[in-house]
Design a protein around this motif. Structure first.
Motif, mmCIF file in Angstrom:
data_model
loop_
_atom_site.group_PDB
_atom_site.id
_atom_site.type_symbol
_atom_site.label_atom_id
_atom_site.label_comp_id
_atom_site.label_asym_id
_atom_site.label_seq_id
_atom_site.Cartn_x
_atom_site.Cartn_y
_atom_site.Cartn_z
ATOM 1 N N PRO A 107 1.505 -0.978 0.344
ATOM 2 C CA PRO A 107 0.038 -0.507 0.083
ATOM 3 C C PRO A 107 0.706 1.142 0.259
ATOM 4 O O PRO A 107 1.623 1.976 0.790
ATOM 5 N N THR A 108 0.444 2.356 -1.181
ATOM 6 C CA THR A 108 1.003 3.181 -0.919
ATOM 7 C C THR A 108 0.442 4.393 -0.504
ATOM 8 O O THR A 108 1.091 5.763 -0.195
ATOM 9 N N GLY A 109 -0.436 4.383 -0.250
ATOM 10 C CA GLY A 109 -1.389 5.057 0.689
ATOM 11 C C GLY A 109 -2.383 6.821 -1.146
ATOM 12 O O GLY A 109 -2.286 7.774 -0.785
ATOM 13 N N ILE A 110 -2.149 5.653 -2.440
ATOM 14 C CA ILE A 110 -2.226 6.968 -3.280
ATOM 15 C C ILE A 110 -3.827 7.450 -3.602
ATOM 16 O O ILE A 110 -4.045 7.813 -4.109
ATOM 17 N N LEU A 111 -4.581 6.318 -3.005
ATOM 18 C CA LEU A 111 -5.860 6.887 -3.005
ATOM 19 C C LEU A 111 -6.378 6.822 -1.302
ATOM 20 O O LEU A 111 -6.440 6.461 -1.031
ATOM 21 N N GLN A 147 -13.826 1.416 -3.237
ATOM 22 C CA GLN A 147 -14.864 2.011 -4.083
ATOM 23 C C GLN A 147 -14.634 0.804 -5.373
ATOM 24 O O GLN A 147 -15.118 0.183 -6.396
ATOM 25 N N ILE A 148 -13.208 1.050 -6.022
ATOM 26 C CA ILE A 148 -12.878 -0.199 -6.611
ATOM 27 C C ILE A 148 -12.942 -1.319 -6.728
ATOM 28 O O ILE A 148 -13.441 -1.979 -7.122
ATOM 29 N N VAL A 149 -12.660 -1.755 -5.641
ATOM 30 C CA VAL A 149 -12.519 -3.387 -5.032
ATOM 31 C C VAL A 149 -14.339 -3.794 -5.511
ATOM 32 O O VAL A 149 -14.596 -4.800 -5.455
ATOM 33 N N ALA A 150 -15.107 -2.625 -4.990
ATOM 34 C CA ALA A 150 -16.701 -3.033 -4.956
ATOM 35 C C ALA A 150 -16.950 -3.282 -5.659
ATOM 36 O O ALA A 150 -17.452 -4.212 -6.251
ATOM 37 N N THR A 181 -7.844 2.841 -18.424
ATOM 38 C CA THR A 181 -7.145 3.971 -18.163
ATOM 39 C C THR A 181 -7.473 5.235 -18.867
ATOM 40 O O THR A 181 -8.957 5.088 -19.628
ATOM 41 N N ASN A 182 -7.705 6.047 -18.260
ATOM 42 C CA ASN A 182 -7.205 7.488 -18.997
ATOM 43 C C ASN A 182 -6.289 8.040 -19.335
ATOM 44 O O ASN A 182 -5.335 7.635 -18.826
ATOM 45 N N ASP A 183 -5.906 9.092 -19.030
ATOM 46 C CA ASP A 183 -4.447 9.993 -19.852
ATOM 47 C C ASP A 183 -3.647 10.171 -17.989
ATOM 48 O O ASP A 183 -2.326 10.298 -18.277
ATOM 49 N N SER A 184 -4.444 9.737 -16.768
ATOM 50 C CA SER A 184 -3.702 9.890 -16.056
ATOM 51 C C SER A 184 -3.431 8.806 -15.127
ATOM 52 O O SER A 184 -2.560 8.588 -13.629
ATOM 53 N N GLU A 185 -4.782 7.624 -14.710
ATOM 54 C CA GLU A 185 -4.855 6.859 -14.001
ATOM 55 C C GLU A 185 -5.311 5.529 -14.978
ATOM 56 O O GLU A 185 -5.807 5.916 -15.795
ATOM 57 N N GLY A 186 -5.318 4.805 -13.794
ATOM 58 C CA GLY A 186 -5.790 3.381 -14.565
ATOM 59 C C GLY A 186 -5.881 2.100 -13.577
ATOM 60 O O GLY A 186 -5.281 2.059 -12.402
ATOM 61 N N SER A 214 -16.644 4.945 -15.777
ATOM 62 C CA SER A 214 -17.126 5.424 -14.653
ATOM 63 C C SER A 214 -16.402 6.421 -13.502
ATOM 64 O O SER A 214 -17.178 7.235 -13.364
ATOM 65 N N PHE A 215 -15.935 5.043 -12.990
ATOM 66 C CA PHE A 215 -15.385 6.157 -11.661
ATOM 67 C C PHE A 215 -14.350 6.763 -12.136
ATOM 68 O O PHE A 215 -13.899 7.378 -11.242
ATOM 69 N N LEU A 216 -13.115 6.324 -13.273
ATOM 70 C CA LEU A 216 -12.402 7.207 -13.399
ATOM 71 C C LEU A 216 -12.566 8.200 -14.196
ATOM 72 O O LEU A 216 -11.958 9.312 -13.424
ATOM 73 N N THR A 217 -13.520 8.055 -14.790
ATOM 74 C CA THR A 217 -14.564 9.837 -14.931
ATOM 75 C C THR A 217 -14.572 10.095 -14.158
ATOM 76 O O THR A 217 -14.333 11.760 -14.527
ATOM 77 N N ASP A 218 -15.564 10.087 -13.199
ATOM 78 C CA ASP A 218 -15.508 10.768 -12.167
ATOM 79 C C ASP A 218 -14.766 11.486 -11.282
ATOM 80 O O ASP A 218 -15.249 13.100 -10.680
ATOM 81 N N ARG A 219 -13.645 10.913 -11.165
ATOM 82 C CA ARG A 219 -12.931 10.925 -10.503
ATOM 83 C C ARG A 219 -11.757 12.361 -11.067
ATOM 84 O O ARG A 219 -11.835 13.485 -10.035
#
Length: 129
Positions: free
Chosen positions: A2-6, A13-16, A94-99, A121-126
């Motif tokens: 774990p790095t704590g970047i989220l 939410q991602i895991v669920a 992925t998007n341009d900055s995360e995946g 949808s999750f990544l777009t909302d972020r």
């Protein structure tokens, strides 16, 4: 690792999202950016021995190369990637900055589409938050 970047909430939410779409076939879930990554889930029966930093490097480089190669083709815009291996599958969204990439046991194409749509949808909302 774990790095704590989220935030805990975003990680959960991602895991669920993946667990809901994939169920017990889910093997692992990893969130990544250009500079960092965090494995969010690993099924209990699997070893924590994957070289995730190398995987992430290939996913970013491979994504950019592939995206450039197909730009403007009649196939349309990129949605997601499914990689097929001897012992399972990897889906990358992925998007341009995360995946996020998730590894699974066998799934149907409909299952992959469902998880890809939910993760997108999750990544777009972020990005818009």
């Amino acid at each position: 690792m774990p790095t704590g970047i989220l935030t805990s909430e975003a990680a959960e939410q991602i895991v669920a999202t993946c667990r809901t779409a994939i169920g017990d076939s889910l093997r692992s879930v990893t969130y990544f950016t250009r500079d960092d990554f965090e494995q969010l889930y690993l099924r209990d029966d699997l070893e924590r021995d994957a070289d995730l930093s190398t995987f992430i490097g290939h996913e970013w480089r491979g994504f950019k190369t592939t995206q450039t190669a197909y730009e403007g083709s009649e196939l349309g815009g990129y949605d997601y990637t499914i990689r097929v291996f001897e012992n399972g599958f990897l889906i990358r969204v992925t998007n341009d900055s995360e995946g996020v990439f998730a590894t699974t046991d066998g799934l149907t194409v409909k299952d992959f589409e469902e998880v890809a749509t939910a993760l997108d949808s999750f990544l777009t909302d972020r990005q818009t938050a």
